[in-house]
Write a protein that holds these residues in place. Structure first.
Motif, PDB file in Angstrom:
ATOM      1  N   ASN A  86       0.835  -1.220   0.000  1.00  0.00           N
ATOM      2  CA  ASN A  86       0.000   0.000   0.000  1.00  0.00           C
ATOM      3  C   ASN A  86       0.860   1.256   0.000  1.00  0.00           C
ATOM      4  O   ASN A  86       0.619   2.209   0.757  1.00  0.00           O
ATOM      5  N   GLU A  87       1.903   1.237  -0.858  1.00  0.00           N
ATOM      6  CA  GLU A  87       2.799   2.374  -1.043  1.00  0.00           C
ATOM      7  C   GLU A  87       3.565   2.726   0.224  1.00  0.00           C
ATOM      8  O   GLU A  87       4.010   3.861   0.405  1.00  0.00           O
ATOM      9  N   HIS A  88       3.723   1.741   1.101  1.00  0.00           N
ATOM     10  CA  HIS A  88       4.537   1.918   2.300  1.00  0.00           C
ATOM     11  C   HIS A  88       5.540   0.767   2.372  1.00  0.00           C
ATOM     12  O   HIS A  88       5.258  -0.356   1.925  1.00  0.00           O
ATOM     13  N   ILE A  89       6.705   1.058   2.909  1.00  0.00           N
ATOM     14  CA  ILE A  89       7.736   0.032   3.070  1.00  0.00           C
ATOM     15  C   ILE A  89       7.510  -0.686   4.389  1.00  0.00           C
ATOM     16  O   ILE A  89       7.501  -0.069   5.456  1.00  0.00           O
ATOM     17  N   ILE A  90       7.330  -1.997   4.293  1.00  0.00           N
ATOM     18  CA  ILE A  90       7.110  -2.832   5.471  1.00  0.00           C
ATOM     19  C   ILE A  90       8.400  -3.591   5.772  1.00  0.00           C
ATOM     20  O   ILE A  90       9.038  -4.144   4.877  1.00  0.00           O
ATOM     21  N   ASN A 186      13.459   5.070   6.499  1.00  0.00           N
ATOM     22  CA  ASN A 186      13.138   3.694   6.885  1.00  0.00           C
ATOM     23  C   ASN A 186      14.094   2.714   6.217  1.00  0.00           C
ATOM     24  O   ASN A 186      14.564   1.751   6.837  1.00  0.00           O
ATOM     25  N   LEU A 187      14.381   2.957   4.946  1.00  0.00           N
ATOM     26  CA  LEU A 187      15.347   2.121   4.232  1.00  0.00           C
ATOM     27  C   LEU A 187      16.732   2.208   4.871  1.00  0.00           C
ATOM     28  O   LEU A 187      17.421   1.196   5.045  1.00  0.00           O
ATOM     29  N   LEU A 229      23.779   0.363  -2.065  1.00  0.00           N
ATOM     30  CA  LEU A 229      22.445   0.724  -1.582  1.00  0.00           C
ATOM     31  C   LEU A 229      22.509   1.891  -0.610  1.00  0.00           C
ATOM     32  O   LEU A 229      21.701   2.822  -0.673  1.00  0.00           O
ATOM     33  N   SER A 230      23.470   1.844   0.296  1.00  0.00           N
ATOM     34  CA  SER A 230      23.611   2.921   1.270  1.00  0.00           C
ATOM     35  C   SER A 230      23.903   4.243   0.568  1.00  0.00           C
ATOM     36  O   SER A 230      23.324   5.287   0.918  1.00  0.00           O
ATOM     37  N   GLU A 231      24.778   4.215  -0.421  1.00  0.00           N
ATOM     38  CA  GLU A 231      25.085   5.432  -1.173  1.00  0.00           C
ATOM     39  C   GLU A 231      23.864   5.930  -1.935  1.00  0.00           C
ATOM     40  O   GLU A 231      23.614   7.145  -2.007  1.00  0.00           O
ATOM     41  N   MET A 232      23.089   5.010  -2.517  1.00  0.00           N
ATOM     42  CA  MET A 232      21.890   5.402  -3.260  1.00  0.00           C
ATOM     43  C   MET A 232      20.871   6.067  -2.335  1.00  0.00           C
ATOM     44  O   MET A 232      20.255   7.074  -2.703  1.00  0.00           O
ATOM     45  N   VAL A 233      20.687   5.492  -1.150  1.00  0.00           N
ATOM     46  CA  VAL A 233      19.724   6.062  -0.210  1.00  0.00           C
ATOM     47  C   VAL A 233      20.167   7.460   0.215  1.00  0.00           C
ATOM     48  O   VAL A 233      19.368   8.406   0.241  1.00  0.00           O
ATOM     49  N   MET A 234      21.453   7.610   0.551  1.00  0.00           N
ATOM     50  CA  MET A 234      21.955   8.915   0.982  1.00  0.00           C
ATOM     51  C   MET A 234      21.861   9.935  -0.151  1.00  0.00           C
ATOM     52  O   MET A 234      21.504  11.100   0.078  1.00  0.00           O
ATOM     53  N   THR A 235      22.174   9.504  -1.375  1.00  0.00           N
ATOM     54  CA  THR A 235      22.083  10.410  -2.519  1.00  0.00           C
ATOM     55  C   THR A 235      20.649  10.869  -2.742  1.00  0.00           C
ATOM     56  O   THR A 235      20.384  12.058  -2.987  1.00  0.00           O
ATOM     57  N   ASN A 236      19.717   9.935  -2.642  1.00  0.00           N
ATOM     58  CA  ASN A 236      18.310  10.290  -2.835  1.00  0.00           C
ATOM     59  C   ASN A 236      17.791  11.195  -1.724  1.00  0.00           C
ATOM     60  O   ASN A 236      16.933  12.049  -1.965  1.00  0.00           O
ATOM     61  N   ARG A 237      18.287  11.004  -0.503  1.00  0.00           N
ATOM     62  CA  ARG A 237      17.905  11.920   0.573  1.00  0.00           C
ATOM     63  C   ARG A 237      18.436  13.330   0.288  1.00  0.00           C
ATOM     64  O   ARG A 237      17.760  14.320   0.575  1.00  0.00           O
ATOM     65  N   GLU A 238      19.639  13.409  -0.273  1.00  0.00           N
ATOM     66  CA  GLU A 238      20.165  14.722  -0.653  1.00  0.00           C
ATOM     67  C   GLU A 238      19.328  15.334  -1.762  1.00  0.00           C
ATOM     68  O   GLU A 238      19.101  16.555  -1.780  1.00  0.00           O
ATOM     69  N   VAL A 239      18.872  14.489  -2.695  1.00  0.00           N
ATOM     70  CA  VAL A 239      18.023  14.985  -3.774  1.00  0.00           C
ATOM     71  C   VAL A 239      16.714  15.535  -3.208  1.00  0.00           C
ATOM     72  O   VAL A 239      16.239  16.606  -3.617  1.00  0.00           O
TER      73      VAL A 239
END
Length: 320
Positions: A86-90, A186-187, A229-239
């Protein structure tokens, strides 16, 4: 439900074994999967396998941070499975007890990763090369691989926010943006601890005393994926932070434009209101009130003053 697979000393695979009648010493190694176990089935962790009470407690009481604990004849691992609902990460927990002669998986919700490896293992014509540590690697690899689609989907959503082809309002976009930031957070709370877990596995002296050391390259590959994955998450948070700042700057710019327009209108009408206020007073001795062209002159003066102020504001660059 408890599923049991045993590999005998002559390398023969036995399946559909009842744990209540199984003699563990008859097998070279075995794999037991606790899937959505009942309270009665959970007791086998202590009564049958004699696992440490602290490890059993970590299994029963969710949610633990991804970690590993070394015990005398086995290692206990806590991992996180991520899925979208439902568009949420479980976030679900998957626990492992891994030793030379056994692997025990424990999960309170169905695990697609465990099911796939279980089915693949049973479908093998030859089980040579398979052992508890290889099964652990296969499941762990699938857990980490399933993180990528979640991040790719978030990146697609961020791209849509940047382009805003649907012309959504800024308030709606900001709500979506903060939801996305929460998903990324959450990720991050799962990816980084999983990365640290693999780092400990690869850099611990225990690696050299069990068969994980024989497959160091495999687990190192999972570690590389977690770093990415960690770099992708951090990059997307910066975005998301950049998008948020851009939205706020744009909103501030639009507000300034509105305030500038209102200021221009107010400035133009201020002298006009002054003229209307003077001649709107009810004094008798006002010579202009009896002047034949007074009304036309006052209106013409207002128009000229307004036009002159508009030209002056334009020259000052207020309309740029």
């Amino acid at each position: 439900m408890i599923n049991f697979i045993g590999i005998t000393n002559d390398n023969h695979l036995e399946k559909n074994i009842s744990i209540n009648h199984a003699v563990l010493s008859d097998y070279r190694w075995f794999w037991v999967d606790f899937s959505e176990p009942s309270e009665e089935e959970i007791k086998h962790l202590s009564d049958t396998f004699h696992f440490h009470p602290l490890a059993i407690e970590d299994c029963v009481h969710e949610f633990q941070r991804p970690k590993l604990d070394y015990y005398k004849s086995y290692t206990f691992y806590v991992t996180h499975i991520l899925r979208e609902e439902n568009e949420h990460i479980i976030k679900d927990e998957l626990d492992f007890f891994v030793g030379e002669s056994c692997i025990v998986t424990f999960h309170k919700v169905p695990s697609e990763e465990v099911s796939k490896v279980w089915s693949r293992f049973l479908a093998q014509e030859s089980i040579s090369g398979w052992d508890p540590y290889y099964i652990f690697y296969e499941i762990l690899d699938k857990i980490v691989d399933n993180y990528f689609p979640l991040i790719y989907k978030i990146e697609d959503e961020l791209e849509k926010m940047i382009e805003n082809t649907n012309r959504k309002s800024m308030n709606h976009l900001m709500n979506e943006l903060f939801e996305t930031r929460n998903m990324l957070l959450n990720l991050l709370h799962s990816v980084n601890p999983m990365r640290d877990l693999l780092y400990r596995m690869l850099n611990s002296h225990h690696l050299n005393v069990n068969r994980i050391g024989e497959r160091r390259e495999y687990f190192s590959d999972i570690y590389d994926h977690l770093l990415k994955l960690s770099e992708m998450v951090m990059t997307n948070r910066e975005v998301t932070a950049d998008i948020r700042d851009s939205y706020l700057s744009l909103n501030s710019h639009q507000t300034n434009n509105v305030m500038k327009l209102l200021t221009i209108i107010t400035s133009i009408f201020a002298p006009l209101t002054f003229i209307a206020g003077i001649y709107g007073m009810n004094f008798e001795n006002m010579p202009e009130l009896s002047w034949k062209y007074g009304y036309v002159f006052s209106l013409l003066s207002m128009v000229l003053i307004g036009a002159a102020m508009l030209l002056w504001f334009k020259k000052k660059g207020w309309f740029k």
